[in-house]
Design a protein around this motif. Sequence first.
Motif, PDB file in Angstrom:
ATOM      1  N   ARG B  28      13.179   4.134  -0.655  1.00  0.00           N
ATOM      2  CA  ARG B  28      14.583   3.761  -0.503  1.00  0.00           C
ATOM      3  C   ARG B  28      15.015   2.731  -1.533  1.00  0.00           C
ATOM      4  NH1 ARG B  28      17.011   2.167   4.090  1.00  0.00           N
ATOM      5  NH2 ARG B  28      18.612   3.742   3.911  1.00  0.00           N
ATOM      6  N   GLN B  29      14.078   1.966  -2.031  1.00  0.00           N
ATOM      7  CA  GLN B  29      14.421   1.042  -3.111  1.00  0.00           C
ATOM      8  C   GLN B  29      14.964   1.806  -4.307  1.00  0.00           C
ATOM      9  OE1 GLN B  29      11.186  -1.475  -4.318  1.00  0.00           O
ATOM     10  NE2 GLN B  29      11.000  -2.463  -2.308  1.00  0.00           N
ATOM     11  N   PHE B  30      14.580   3.062  -4.425  1.00  0.00           N
ATOM     12  CA  PHE B  30      15.009   3.871  -5.545  1.00  0.00           C
ATOM     13  C   PHE B  30      16.162   4.799  -5.168  1.00  0.00           C
ATOM     14  CE2 PHE B  30      10.798   2.458  -6.638  1.00  0.00           C
ATOM     15  CZ  PHE B  30      10.889   2.187  -7.998  1.00  0.00           C
ATOM     16  N   GLY B  31      16.746   4.552  -4.007  1.00  0.00           N
ATOM     17  CA  GLY B  31      17.938   5.297  -3.610  1.00  0.00           C
ATOM     18  C   GLY B  31      17.673   6.728  -3.191  1.00  0.00           C
ATOM     19  N   LEU B  32      16.437   7.005  -2.769  1.00  0.00           N
ATOM     20  CA  LEU B  32      16.111   8.352  -2.319  1.00  0.00           C
ATOM     21  C   LEU B  32      15.820   8.349  -0.821  1.00  0.00           C
ATOM     22  CD1 LEU B  32      13.656   9.392  -5.180  1.00  0.00           C
ATOM     23  CD2 LEU B  32      16.023  10.126  -4.909  1.00  0.00           C
ATOM     24  N   THR B  33      16.091   9.457  -0.190  1.00  0.00           N
ATOM     25  CA  THR B  33      15.664   9.619   1.196  1.00  0.00           C
ATOM     26  C   THR B  33      14.258  10.218   1.181  1.00  0.00           C
ATOM     27  OG1 THR B  33      16.437  11.872   1.391  1.00  0.00           O
ATOM     28  CG2 THR B  33      18.024  10.137   1.900  1.00  0.00           C
ATOM     29  N   HIS B  34      13.682  10.271   2.370  1.00  0.00           N
ATOM     30  CA  HIS B  34      12.356  10.830   2.503  1.00  0.00           C
ATOM     31  C   HIS B  34      12.337  12.298   2.069  1.00  0.00           C
ATOM     32  CE1 HIS B  34       8.848  12.487   4.608  1.00  0.00           C
ATOM     33  NE2 HIS B  34       8.331  11.287   4.457  1.00  0.00           N
ATOM     34  N   SER B  35      13.322  13.064   2.502  1.00  0.00           N
ATOM     35  CA  SER B  35      13.391  14.482   2.128  1.00  0.00           C
ATOM     36  C   SER B  35      13.554  14.654   0.630  1.00  0.00           C
ATOM     37  CB  SER B  35      14.559  15.175   2.834  1.00  0.00           C
ATOM     38  OG  SER B  35      14.352  15.194   4.215  1.00  0.00           O
ATOM     39  N   GLN B  36      14.405  13.812   0.071  1.00  0.00           N
ATOM     40  CA  GLN B  36      14.647  13.916  -1.368  1.00  0.00           C
ATOM     41  C   GLN B  36      13.373  13.582  -2.149  1.00  0.00           C
ATOM     42  OE1 GLN B  36      18.071  11.436  -2.149  1.00  0.00           O
ATOM     43  NE2 GLN B  36      19.378  12.670  -0.816  1.00  0.00           N
ATOM     44  N   PHE B  37      12.680  12.570  -1.695  1.00  0.00           N
ATOM     45  CA  PHE B  37      11.428  12.208  -2.368  1.00  0.00           C
ATOM     46  C   PHE B  37      10.409  13.325  -2.246  1.00  0.00           C
ATOM     47  CE2 PHE B  37       7.156  10.307  -2.296  1.00  0.00           C
ATOM     48  CZ  PHE B  37       7.119   9.871  -3.619  1.00  0.00           C
ATOM     49  N   ASP B  38      10.412  13.932  -1.092  1.00  0.00           N
ATOM     50  CA  ASP B  38       9.531  15.070  -0.850  1.00  0.00           C
ATOM     51  C   ASP B  38       9.735  16.154  -1.901  1.00  0.00           C
ATOM     52  OD1 ASP B  38       7.719  14.992   1.208  1.00  0.00           O
ATOM     53  OD2 ASP B  38       8.673  16.620   2.315  1.00  0.00           O
ATOM     54  N   ILE B  39      10.980  16.463  -2.158  1.00  0.00           N
ATOM     55  CA  ILE B  39      11.306  17.488  -3.156  1.00  0.00           C
ATOM     56  C   ILE B  39      10.855  17.041  -4.549  1.00  0.00           C
ATOM     57  CG2 ILE B  39      13.174  18.764  -4.275  1.00  0.00           C
ATOM     58  CD1 ILE B  39      12.927  19.600  -1.435  1.00  0.00           C
ATOM     59  N   ILE B  40      11.212  15.813  -4.906  1.00  0.00           N
ATOM     60  CA  ILE B  40      10.834  15.279  -6.220  1.00  0.00           C
ATOM     61  C   ILE B  40       9.317  15.316  -6.395  1.00  0.00           C
ATOM     62  CG2 ILE B  40      10.855  13.225  -7.715  1.00  0.00           C
ATOM     63  CD1 ILE B  40      13.615  14.050  -7.439  1.00  0.00           C
ATOM     64  N   ALA B  41       8.608  14.867  -5.351  1.00  0.00           N
ATOM     65  CA  ALA B  41       7.149  14.806  -5.434  1.00  0.00           C
ATOM     66  C   ALA B  41       6.553  16.209  -5.522  1.00  0.00           C
ATOM     67  CB  ALA B  41       6.583  14.060  -4.230  1.00  0.00           C
ATOM     68  N   VAL B 109       5.086   4.321  -5.081  1.00  0.00           N
ATOM     69  CA  VAL B 109       4.752   4.721  -3.719  1.00  0.00           C
ATOM     70  C   VAL B 109       3.241   4.815  -3.576  1.00  0.00           C
ATOM     71  CG1 VAL B 109       4.946   6.560  -2.021  1.00  0.00           C
ATOM     72  CG2 VAL B 109       6.928   5.932  -3.380  1.00  0.00           C
ATOM     73  N   VAL B 110       2.633   5.390  -4.611  1.00  0.00           N
ATOM     74  CA  VAL B 110       1.181   5.511  -4.614  1.00  0.00           C
ATOM     75  C   VAL B 110       0.517   4.139  -4.569  1.00  0.00           C
ATOM     76  CG1 VAL B 110      -0.765   6.096  -6.095  1.00  0.00           C
ATOM     77  CG2 VAL B 110       1.069   7.759  -5.733  1.00  0.00           C
ATOM     78  N   ALA B 111       1.008   3.231  -5.420  1.00  0.00           N
ATOM     79  CA  ALA B 111       0.406   1.900  -5.499  1.00  0.00           C
ATOM     80  C   ALA B 111       0.555   1.171  -4.174  1.00  0.00           C
ATOM     81  CB  ALA B 111       1.061   1.099  -6.624  1.00  0.00           C
ATOM     82  N   GLU B 112       1.724   1.347  -3.570  1.00  0.00           N
ATOM     83  CA  GLU B 112       1.970   0.686  -2.298  1.00  0.00           C
ATOM     84  C   GLU B 112       0.988   1.185  -1.239  1.00  0.00           C
ATOM     85  OE1 GLU B 112       4.130  -1.723  -2.249  1.00  0.00           O
ATOM     86  OE2 GLU B 112       3.670  -2.174  -0.155  1.00  0.00           O
ATOM     87  N   GLY B 113       0.787   2.507  -1.234  1.00  0.00           N
ATOM     88  CA  GLY B 113      -0.145   3.078  -0.273  1.00  0.00           C
ATOM     89  C   GLY B 113      -1.577   2.673  -0.590  1.00  0.00           C
ATOM     90  N   GLU B 114      -1.874   2.629  -1.874  1.00  0.00           N
ATOM     91  CA  GLU B 114      -3.236   2.378  -2.325  1.00  0.00           C
ATOM     92  C   GLU B 114      -3.752   1.004  -1.901  1.00  0.00           C
ATOM     93  OE1 GLU B 114      -3.595   2.935  -6.504  1.00  0.00           O
ATOM     94  OE2 GLU B 114      -5.559   3.829  -6.254  1.00  0.00           O
ATOM     95  N   LYS B 115      -2.832   0.040  -1.886  1.00  0.00           N
ATOM     96  CA  LYS B 115      -3.208  -1.304  -1.454  1.00  0.00           C
ATOM     97  C   LYS B 115      -3.953  -1.275  -0.135  1.00  0.00           C
ATOM     98  CE  LYS B 115       0.930  -3.724  -3.030  1.00  0.00           C
ATOM     99  NZ  LYS B 115       2.100  -4.391  -2.441  1.00  0.00           N
ATOM    100  N   HIS B 116      -3.485  -0.347   0.712  1.00  0.00           N
ATOM    101  CA  HIS B 116      -4.020  -0.325   2.067  1.00  0.00           C
ATOM    102  C   HIS B 116      -5.385   0.353   2.154  1.00  0.00           C
ATOM    103  CE1 HIS B 116      -0.398  -1.912   4.075  1.00  0.00           C
ATOM    104  NE2 HIS B 116       0.177  -1.467   2.984  1.00  0.00           N
ATOM    105  N   PHE B 117      -5.819   0.908   1.037  1.00  0.00           N
ATOM    106  CA  PHE B 117      -7.135   1.556   1.015  1.00  0.00           C
ATOM    107  C   PHE B 117      -8.103   0.776   0.130  1.00  0.00           C
ATOM    108  CE2 PHE B 117      -4.526   5.093   2.395  1.00  0.00           C
ATOM    109  CZ  PHE B 117      -5.344   5.756   3.290  1.00  0.00           C
TER     110      PHE B 117
END
Lengths: 143, 143
Positions: B28-41, B109-117
């Motif tokens: 959301r910091q990048f102005g995308l919704t979850h669905s929109q990010f899904d498509i982009i990804a 998004v990856v980096a944010e998730g990665e922190k937790h691993f």
Amino acid sequence: MGKRFLRSIRMLAECMQLFEQISTAKVRQFGLTHSQFDIIATLGNTQGMTCKELGEKTLITKGTLTGVLDRLEQKKLISRERGNNDRRQFFVKLTPLGEAAFDEVFPHVVAEGEKHFADYSEADYQALEDALGKLRHHFSAEK
Amino acid sequence: MGKRFLRSIRMLAECMQLFEQISTAKVRQFGLTHSQFDIIATLGNTQGMTCKELGEKTLITKGTLTGVLDRLEQKKLISRERGNNDRRQFFVKLTPLGEAAFDEVFPHVVAEGEKHFADYSEADYQALEDALGKLRHHFSAEK
DNA sequence: TATTGTTATACTCTATAACTATA
DNA sequence: TATAGTTATAGAGTATAACAATA
């Protein structure tokens, strides 16, 4: 390569999606949305609770919660009563009809999910819970 | 008591919710919704694909997909081109701006998730993947 | 006839901020 | 001042059915 975790996340998301497909189909057969079922399931087998508490358990923000509760109230599935101690609060609980819905829908959703665990052994459960418990712990920690 | 699986499901849902909180904040910091990010990804690092394919991968139904794609097209992040072979199809792909967004947002998004691993060992990953793989298998099967 | 994707409809969820009433 | 919940706003996702164009 530090992207190893992506595979785990993808699997996690796939499992969740699959389970939601399974459960949502059942929930919708009873005319409820996922959020509405969440509320019903949270209120089931309780004495009721405040909106605040309900919001915390379901992770629905307060503005949104009002709308979801409105629709459940329209369907006569929940009731809202002003708190006696603190008159700012609303005490939300299932109506008899709401309890009937809970008793009817919840076992169906449960049964539907349960089919998919038919041959899970105690060791299987333990392994899954250990892995998920560790993951939850890592996700919960501040980073 | 046959409700053992409910605990696993609750843990699964909690893990997913926690991860979504982590990733959604970034998205959301990048102005995308979850669905929109899904498509982009999904489109990222591909040559593009048809709406049908995109719908199957993201589990978004075709009527909904049109709307999500419309909004992404407005933002100049994707383009739609009629297929040459089969002129019923649209071929959807990232625009250069969309690719830039993918390159910019995805690693965050990856980096944010990665922190937790951070301190996950190979054995930890293996245990998690084994458990989720088994679960996915059970959820996928027709029951 | 079947398939791809759009359009239309109606509803639900979502976040956010401003607001009311109570504490 | 702070908190519980509502209201208002604006957007976004959702399912469904009817539709157009193409196969």
